[in-house]
Design an enzyme around this catalytic site. Structure first.
Site, PDB file in Angstrom:
ATOM      1  N   PHE A   1       1.033  -1.195  -0.019  1.00 46.95           N
ATOM      2  CA  PHE A   1       0.017  -0.082  -0.044  1.00 46.95           C
ATOM      3  C   PHE A   1       0.892   1.422  -0.228  1.00 46.95           C
ATOM      4  O   PHE A   1       1.685   1.513   0.973  1.00 46.95           O
ATOM      5  CB  PHE A   1      -0.829   0.026   1.369  1.00 46.95           C
ATOM      6  CG  PHE A   1      -1.871   0.914   1.513  1.00 46.95           C
ATOM      7  CD1 PHE A   1      -2.812   1.303   0.145  1.00 46.95           C
ATOM      8  CD2 PHE A   1      -1.931   1.908   2.486  1.00 46.95           C
ATOM      9  CE1 PHE A   1      -3.602   2.360   0.575  1.00 46.95           C
ATOM     10  CE2 PHE A   1      -2.690   3.005   2.628  1.00 46.95           C
ATOM     11  CZ  PHE A   1      -3.955   3.092   1.734  1.00 46.95           C
TER      12      PHE A   1
ATOM     13  N   GLY B   1       7.205  13.603   3.103  1.00 48.55           N
ATOM     14  CA  GLY B   1       6.521  14.652   3.591  1.00 48.55           C
ATOM     15  C   GLY B   1       5.139  14.599   3.713  1.00 48.55           C
ATOM     16  O   GLY B   1       4.479  15.372   4.081  1.00 48.55           O
TER      17      GLY B   1
ATOM     18  N   GLY C   1      13.939  -8.923  34.198  1.00 47.30           N
ATOM     19  CA  GLY C   1      15.291  -8.316  34.778  1.00 47.30           C
ATOM     20  C   GLY C   1      16.178  -7.964  33.701  1.00 47.30           C
ATOM     21  O   GLY C   1      16.151  -7.877  32.472  1.00 47.30           O
ATOM     22  N   GLY C   2      17.450  -8.177  34.186  1.00 45.68           N
ATOM     23  CA  GLY C   2      18.885  -8.286  33.385  1.00 45.68           C
ATOM     24  C   GLY C   2      18.627  -9.111  32.024  1.00 45.68           C
ATOM     25  O   GLY C   2      18.893  -8.665  30.825  1.00 45.68           O
TER      26      GLY C   2
ATOM     27  N   GLU D   1      -0.148   2.934  10.470  1.00 43.19           N
ATOM     28  CA  GLU D   1      -1.421   2.821  10.102  1.00 43.19           C
ATOM     29  C   GLU D   1      -2.057   3.551  10.887  1.00 43.19           C
ATOM     30  O   GLU D   1      -3.236   3.635  11.355  1.00 43.19           O
ATOM     31  CB  GLU D   1      -1.984   1.351  10.140  1.00 43.19           C
ATOM     32  CG  GLU D   1      -0.994   0.846   9.181  1.00 43.19           C
ATOM     33  CD  GLU D   1      -1.491  -0.725   8.481  1.00 43.19           C
ATOM     34  OE1 GLU D   1      -2.937  -0.654   8.576  1.00 43.19           O
ATOM     35  OE2 GLU D   1      -0.790  -1.587   8.149  1.00 43.19           O
TER      36      GLU D   1
ATOM     37  N   THR E   1      -0.890   7.080  13.745  1.00 43.91           N
ATOM     38  CA  THR E   1      -0.418   7.167  15.049  1.00 43.91           C
ATOM     39  C   THR E   1      -1.543   7.349  16.135  1.00 43.91           C
ATOM     40  O   THR E   1      -2.551   7.323  15.619  1.00 43.91           O
ATOM     41  CB  THR E   1       0.198   8.484  15.196  1.00 43.91           C
ATOM     42  OG1 THR E   1      -0.749   9.637  15.115  1.00 43.91           O
ATOM     43  CG2 THR E   1       1.331   8.501  14.181  1.00 43.91           C
ATOM     44  N   SER E   2      -1.297   6.990  17.226  1.00 47.16           N
ATOM     45  CA  SER E   2      -2.177   7.054  18.408  1.00 47.16           C
ATOM     46  C   SER E   2      -2.890   8.417  18.202  1.00 47.16           C
ATOM     47  O   SER E   2      -4.145   8.556  18.631  1.00 47.16           O
ATOM     48  CB  SER E   2      -1.603   6.842  19.764  1.00 47.16           C
ATOM     49  OG  SER E   2      -1.230   5.474  19.954  1.00 47.16           O
TER      50      SER E   2
END
Lengths: 394, 381
Positions: A138, A144, A354-355, A378, A380-381
């Protein structure tokens, strides 16, 4: 005020039913098995190598996952939106990259062609996607023109029986492997938003080229690249809908497709929960599995509860997609809720790890990168919130 | 998957909405301020069949389903959360357990007047030292011939100032801890039964919350609900259903606040345009609508699970947890949209904001809901 008349057969009269049909359960099972057996094993490696699994595309096609909502007469599976979303969810649970590959093919390539295409165009294009296992793309976004899609500058000029397209598209999922693109270009520079039209562009049309693939934070085994049209000649018969309907078609397509991303987010969220539960049971600290620590339990409860909310809203939005005037708003609600909840859930799951969660050896590390885009692409929020606000303010 | 109300449910929703607008709204602000228990409201709700929505007709109820019950609680709470919880307690915490665990005789004699609204019920579980840790209750019931003699104190009992019947939990064997708890259906005019005056509360201020005291109170064995030692199981099963009612209440409170925020945003002008044209306000409203829709779905899903699944503990806990947090966020944003006016008693949003707070606490705090959900995902899935 008169008393309510009692209902005789309460269950039969209730139209609320949260269960899936047998067909939907069966499809979910089938896709789940496929995802676990065929997608999961190589996912970490493909992610590391930024490699799109072209070899899996034909398998997706054989399972009927590339033209799911396309009517059977055009080679598709002819299923409803919810069934389709179950497939995207299950694929995304094991491979968010394949999830978006499939979502884009179905939602933003097959769907607008099936919805707005002429009979001839549908017969020419859809079977190759739906029945022959090809993927689609699509081409709306430009360097821009992101959220402000109406400002796009790609031109399409009529030349006899053809349209000639010139311009550059950005962030095109499946670019380089797609057989067809639905592309939006400006046919009337003076008509503003009404001056856009949509075209079905074959990937092998003269003047189509694919730029250098993007180096992405996540979804690294999906294809994303610029698409360039230079004097690209497309037959006039490939115009989708009417001239000037391009933005309308694009927005309707995005209304529909954002549910695919909501389903992708739900799939990732589900996986984040599974990984968190497993890790919390296995990992011992302070002499007990960390699942015994209340802070960890509360994380798990929050992940599971937000998952239930996202899934319910996504399925509900799908169930009314074709029938309700509120469908667009509900799809936006589902996308914003599911994508943001999935981001939080993956973060929480990673925190439980964790790590080790910061290591590429653990799946949650990849999901942390993969899930990020769901609040961005698709729509943005922030664009979803504008759609919802417009819906509720009338 | 099909989420569409039936014609009967839509009719019910419209009827209850009209009732709420015409009967409940005029007194909502006043009873919140005075704390006066709206017994007249309960009587009228009973005439409409709202005191025992899901109780079969043969036991005095309206014979509707769990989804219909959610609609009733939502519509009443949309106008007045106090009235919502009065109904929720009578339906979920008193009628439901009698229907599920009562003898035929108890259903005919005790349930029927409660379900038809002739009598008002309350649920006596919580004690000064037994809140979330309900099993730590200290009220005792000692067998004496054909009676039990009950001694102890209950606190935070909704409807307590006006209840005609109390479902009371007491220990028949302290050594057995939660397995020694037994449930009783006690008439408020039983000698030895007394109640206090209503607690002044932050929200749902007219719901007749008070303490109950039992001193040498004799209750016939025929008034025992279930078996000896079955009380804790009855209480927990009852709260599963109660949580759906509170989730629906939270959805109603949030819906009321949300609608006022929408209408205020459309008429209030600042910077030369309605608030509704300002992006920050639009985003608040978008989030409110999204969370509300999700919470309502989770609530209906829990009600659906109650009808069609053996266990619905997980769904009920998730619905309540999500809806309570949603209601706090939505009412907070609704107040924020109203600005300084929202902070005054002139507008309803401050009442919604205060009323929402309790949904996070009663019938199992959000922390208890998280423990339930975590237990489910770690051990049972």
């Amino acid at each position: 005020m008169s008393p309510m008349s009692p209902m005789s057969d309460t269950n039969a009269s209730s139209s609320i039913d949260f269960s899936l049909t047998e067909d939907q359960e069966l499809l979910r099972e089938t896709v789940r098995r496929f995802a676990e057996e065929r997608l999961a094993p190589g996912e970490a490696e493909r992610d590391r190598e930024h490699r799109f699994p072209a070899e899996l595309v034909s398998e997706l096609g054989e399972l009927g996952l590339l033209g799911m909502m396309v009517p059977e007469e055009y080679g598709g599976a002819g299923v409803d939106a919810l069934t389709y979303l179950l497939a995207v969810e299950e694929l995304s649970r094991m491979s968010p990259s394949i999830g978006v590959t499939v979502s884009v093919t179905n939602s933003v390539c097959c769907w607008p062609i099936a919805r707005f295409g002429s009979e001839e165009l549908k017969r020419r294009v859809l079977p190759s996607l739906a029945a022959e296992g090809e993927i689609g793309g699509f081409a709306l976004t430009e360097p821009g023109a992101g959220s402000d899609a109406g400002s796009l500058t790609t031109r399409a000029v009529r030349d006899g029986d053809h349209w000639v397209l010139d311009g550059e598209k950005a962030w095109i999922t499946n670019a380089g492997r797609a057989r067809w693109y639905v592309a939006v270009a400006r046919t009337d520079p003076k008509a503003g938003k009404r001056g856009l039209s949509a075209f079905v562009v074959p990937a092998d049309a003269p003047g189509v080229s694919v730029g250098t693939p993007e180096e992405k934070v996540g979804l690294r085994s999906s294809l994303t690249a610029p698409l360039v049209f230079e004097g690209c000649r497309v037959p006039a018969a490939n115009l989708l809908g009417e001239e000037g309907q391009g933005l309308k078609i694009a927005l309707a397509t995005l209304d529909h497709s954002r549910l695919g991303i909501a389903a992708q987010a739900v799939g990732i969220h589900q996986r984040a929960l599974e990984l968190a539960v497993q890790y919390a049971k296995d990992r011992v600290q302070f002499g007990v599995p960390i699942a015994r620590h209340q802070a960890v339990q509360f994380f798990l409860a929050e992940i599971a509860t937000s998952l239930a909310a996202s899934r319910s809203l996504t399925y509900y939005a799908a169930s009314i997609a074709e029938t309700s005037a509120d469908a667009g708003r509900l799809a936006s609600e589902a996308k914003v809720l599911a994508s943001e909840a999935a981001n939080r859930a993956v973060w929480q799951s990673q925190q439980i790890h964790g790590g080790n969660g910061f290591s590429e050896e653990y799946e949650i590390g990849r999901l942390y990168r993969d899930v990020r885009v769901t609040t961005i692409y698709e729509g943005t929020s922030e664009m979803q919130r504008l759609v919802i606000a417009r819906g509720v303010l009338g | 998957m099909r989420i569409e109300l039936s014609e009967e449910q839509k009719l019910l929703q419209e009827t209850v909405r009209r009732f709420a607008e015409e009967v409940v709204r005029p007194r909502a602000k006043e009873i919140d301020a005075s704390g006066e228990f709206p017994r007249g409201f309960f009587d009228q709700a009973g005439e409409l069949g709202l005191a025992g929505v899901a109780v079969p007709e043969e036991y005095g109820g309206a014979g509707m389903d769990a989804i219909s019950y959610c609609l009733v609680i939502e519509e009443i709470s949309r106008i007045c959360a106090t009235s919502g919880v009065i109904l929720s307690v009578n339906n979920s915490l008193v009628c439901d357990p009698i229907l599920a665990f009562g003898t035929e005789e108890q259903k005919k004699e005790i349930l029927a007047p409660l379900a038809s609204g002739q009598k008002l019920g309350c649920f006596g579980l919580t004690e000064p030292g037994a809140g979330s840790d309900a099993a730590a209750l200290r009220t005792t019931a000692e067998r004496d011939g054909d009676d039990y003699v009950i001694n102890g104190n209950k606190v935070f009992i909704t409807n307590g100032t006006h209840a005609d019947v109390a479902l009371v939990f007491a220990s028949t064997d302290m050594e057995k801890k939660h397995k020694g708890i037994t449930a009783f259906l006690v008439d408020a005019d039983t000698p030895g039964y007394s109640h206090g005056t209503h607690e002044e509360k932050l929200g749902v201020n007219a719901s007749g919350t008070t303490e109950l005291a039992f001193e040498g109170m004799r209750v016939p064995a025929s008034r025992r609900l279930g078996e000896e030692g079955e009380g804790f199981r009855i209480a927990m099963a009852t709260l599963d259903g109660g949580r759906i009612g509170i989730a629906a209440q939270a959805v109603g409170i949030a819906q009321g606040a949300y609608e006022q925020a929408i209408s205020y945003a459309k008429q209030r002008e600042q910077f030369g345009k309605p608030l509704a044209k300002i992006q920050a306000i639009q985003f608040y409203l978008a989030d409110m609508a999204t969370e509300l829709d999700a919470a309502r779905l989770l609530t209906w899903k829990a009600a659906w699970a109650k009808m069609y699944q053996k266990r619905y503990t997980l769904e009920a806990a998730q619905a309540k947890l999500f809806s309570a947090q949603m209601a706090r966020q939505v009412t907070d944003k609704a107040l924020q949209i109203h600005g300084g006016y929202g902070y005054t008693r002139e507008y309803d949003v401050e009442r919604f904001f205060r009323d929402a707070r309790i949904t996070d606490i009663y019938e199992g705090t959000s922390e208890i809901q998280k423990m339930v959900v975590a237990d489910w995902v770690i051990n049972k899935q």
